[in-house]
Write a protein that holds these residues in place. Structure first.
Motif, PDB file in Angstrom:
ATOM      1  N   THR A  90      44.668  36.324  37.191  1.00 52.08           N
ATOM      2  CA  THR A  90      43.380  36.575  37.853  1.00 52.08           C
ATOM      3  C   THR A  90      42.807  37.934  37.473  1.00 52.08           C
ATOM      4  O   THR A  90      41.589  38.080  37.352  1.00 52.08           O
ATOM      5  N   THR A  97      35.440  38.139  32.710  1.00 52.70           N
ATOM      6  CA  THR A  97      34.257  37.413  33.160  1.00 52.70           C
ATOM      7  C   THR A  97      33.474  38.101  34.278  1.00 52.70           C
ATOM      8  O   THR A  97      32.336  37.725  34.541  1.00 52.70           O
ATOM      9  N   GLU A  99      34.237  37.638  37.250  1.00 54.04           N
ATOM     10  CA  GLU A  99      34.402  36.702  38.367  1.00 54.04           C
ATOM     11  C   GLU A  99      35.872  36.620  38.751  1.00 54.04           C
ATOM     12  O   GLU A  99      36.748  36.752  37.911  1.00 54.04           O
ATOM     13  N   THR A 100      36.117  36.352  40.028  1.00 59.58           N
ATOM     14  CA  THR A 100      37.484  36.163  40.500  1.00 59.58           C
ATOM     15  C   THR A 100      37.807  34.681  40.533  1.00 59.58           C
ATOM     16  O   THR A 100      37.120  33.902  41.187  1.00 59.58           O
ATOM     17  N   TYR A 101      38.825  34.300  39.796  1.00 61.61           N
ATOM     18  CA  TYR A 101      39.324  32.929  39.777  1.00 61.61           C
ATOM     19  C   TYR A 101      40.738  32.941  40.331  1.00 61.61           C
ATOM     20  O   TYR A 101      41.560  33.754  39.921  1.00 61.61           O
ATOM     21  N   GLY A 102      41.023  32.054  41.256  1.00 63.91           N
ATOM     22  CA  GLY A 102      42.381  31.940  41.765  1.00 63.91           C
ATOM     23  C   GLY A 102      42.808  33.071  42.670  1.00 63.91           C
ATOM     24  O   GLY A 102      43.962  33.487  42.643  1.00 63.91           O
TER      25      GLY A 102
END
Length: 193
Positions: A90, A97, A99-102
């Motif tokens: 993450t 990106t 953006e926060t994923y996961g």
């Protein structure tokens, strides 16, 4: 071939028990619907979304299953407070990106147990030691259940029983301990639900 199976009917007045494999569900008392998802985050997410696609949602999702202990002295049944993905970087994705994923999923239980979920069976002492810095237990489905519940606005509980030490002996000990673990999970359901 799919491994998912819904036993019973989902209704808004009862929780849905979510379990990876039939071996973990073998002693559950009747009366509550059970979704057997198959192993891993993808199978679990697909099984849940398929089961809930009809529009009828349960009162909550309760994920029951076995887990490897990442720290010495852990045994028995534990309710999870936080679940993370150990196989998704993450921090790197955020840098790439913006953006926060996961992101970690916080659950209402306040016991302080962190579960690391990933799509690999942890049976390696080096990986175990690395994960132990961030979590107490490791499994392969918990994050998928918590994230799906969060997305759908459903309460979730993750209840895990230690089946092995997430080291080189795990592939031998899980098949030996799974029936005993299934009995303990069934006892928890009978007591708590």
């Amino acid at each position: 071939m799919t491994t998912e199976q819904l036993i019973g009917s989902i209704s808004p007045d009862r929780p849905l028990l979510v379990i990876a494999v039939k071996e973990e569900a073998q002693f559950l008392p009747g009366g509550l619907p059970v979704l057997i998802t198959g192993i891993g985050k993808v199978h679990t997410t697909l099984a849940l979304m398929t089961a809930l696609a009809g529009g009828v949602h349960p009162s909550s999702l309760v994920n029951l299953g076995t887990a490897g202990a990442l720290r010495p002295g852990l045994s028995g049944v534990h309710e999870v407070s936080t679940v993370i993905q150990h196989d998704l970087d993450t921090d790197l994705l955020l840098r790439l990106t913006g953006e926060t994923y996961g992101a970690p999923v916080e659950l209402p239980h306040t016991g302080g147990v962190t579960l690391a979920s990933g799509d690999s069976f942890v049976a390696d002492g080096v990986l175990k030691d690395s994960l132990a810095a961030r979590a107490h237990l490791v499994d392969m489905e918990g994050y998928a259940v918590a994230a799906t519940a969060q997305r759908l606005g459903l309460p979730a509980r993750l209840v895990k029983i230690v089946s092995d030490d997430a080291d080189e002996g795990a592939t031998k000990s899980w098949p030996v301990t799974v029936a005993e673990c299934a009995r303990a999970l069934a006892d928890w359901v009978a007591r708590e639900l």
